[in-house]
Design a protein around this motif. Structure first.
Motif, mmCIF file in Angstrom:
data_model
loop_
_atom_site.group_PDB
_atom_site.id
_atom_site.type_symbol
_atom_site.label_atom_id
_atom_site.label_comp_id
_atom_site.label_asym_id
_atom_site.label_seq_id
_atom_site.Cartn_x
_atom_site.Cartn_y
_atom_site.Cartn_z
ATOM 1 N N ASN A 20 0.807 -1.216 0.000
ATOM 2 C CA ASN A 20 0.000 0.000 0.000
ATOM 3 C C ASN A 20 0.847 1.275 0.000
ATOM 4 N N TRP A 78 -4.222 3.902 -2.739
ATOM 5 C CA TRP A 78 -5.389 3.054 -2.525
ATOM 6 C C TRP A 78 -5.851 2.458 -3.853
ATOM 7 N N LYS A 79 -5.540 1.191 -4.068
ATOM 8 C CA LYS A 79 -5.980 0.434 -5.249
ATOM 9 C C LYS A 79 -5.770 1.193 -6.555
ATOM 10 N N GLU A 81 -6.301 4.080 -7.193
ATOM 11 C CA GLU A 81 -7.355 5.061 -7.434
ATOM 12 C C GLU A 81 -6.963 6.459 -6.962
ATOM 13 N N ASN A 128 -5.671 -1.429 9.085
ATOM 14 C CA ASN A 128 -6.505 -1.724 7.932
ATOM 15 C C ASN A 128 -6.673 -0.389 7.209
ATOM 16 N N LEU A 129 -6.020 -0.241 6.081
ATOM 17 C CA LEU A 129 -5.986 1.037 5.372
ATOM 18 C C LEU A 129 -7.391 1.517 4.988
ATOM 19 N N GLU A 130 -8.249 0.605 4.629
ATOM 20 C CA GLU A 130 -9.616 0.984 4.252
ATOM 21 C C GLU A 130 -10.327 1.666 5.416
ATOM 22 N N ASP A 131 -10.149 1.147 6.640
ATOM 23 C CA ASP A 131 -10.746 1.775 7.830
ATOM 24 C C ASP A 131 -10.263 3.204 8.013
ATOM 25 N N LEU A 133 -8.909 5.296 5.724
ATOM 26 C CA LEU A 133 -9.170 6.223 4.623
ATOM 27 C C LEU A 133 -10.634 6.577 4.426
ATOM 28 N N PHE A 134 -11.527 5.696 4.842
ATOM 29 C CA PHE A 134 -12.934 5.925 4.564
ATOM 30 C C PHE A 134 -13.738 6.070 5.842
ATOM 31 N N LYS A 136 -16.778 5.717 8.289
ATOM 32 C CA LYS A 136 -17.842 4.739 8.471
ATOM 33 C C LYS A 136 -19.172 5.467 8.475
#
Length: 140
Positions: A20, A78-79, A81, A128-131, A133-134, A136
């Motif tokens: 990542n 991030w992916k 993107e 957890n990078l998704e947690d 960056l985004f 909830k």
């Protein structure tokens, strides 16, 4: 086995999968952006590309302190993107961790849940990078 960058926030150790991470930068001037969350420090001009920067301490609820000589910005992708800079206190190491290094336990801090890995006697909070960056959203 996968590689993880181990870094410090306050007196705790954190890890992020190196897949990542695009690069690691020294702290540079950050341009504040109005009307953003407190943990969003602003944007940087990274070789002609504008990248938002988040203070990881503030985002996950670690005690704030002044930036120091070892403070770095992890540029994460991030992916493929988008890119984001994460301000951390100090880069410590890059290590290989296997499934056996991970504990069954998890750790909660604010709304974030971390996996726990053990390495050379250290407990490492795996991000957890998704947690991070985004935001909830509440389900209705």
């Amino acid at each position: 086995m996968e590689q993880y960058l181990i870094f410090r926030l306050a007196d705790e150790h954190y890890g992020l999968n190196v897949n990542n991470i695009e690069n690691i930068e020294k702290l540079m001037p950050i341009t504040r952006v109005p009307h953003t969350k407190e943990y969003v420090k602003g944007v940087i001009n990274l070789r002609g590309e504008i990248v938002p920067v988040i203070d990881l301490r503030e985002k996950i609820g670690v005690e704030k302190e002044d930036f120091g000589e070892e403070t770095r910005i992890l540029i994460v992708n991030w992916k493929s993107e988008f890119k984001v800079g994460l301000i951390i206190d100090e880069v410590l190491d890059v290590v290989y961790l296997s499934k056996e290094d991970f504990d069954q336990a998890t750790r909660d801090r604010n709304e974030f849940k971390f996996s726990i890995a053990k390495y050379n006697g250290l407990l490492i909070n795996i991000i957890n990078l998704e947690d991070v960056l985004f935001e909830k959203t509440e389900e209705v």
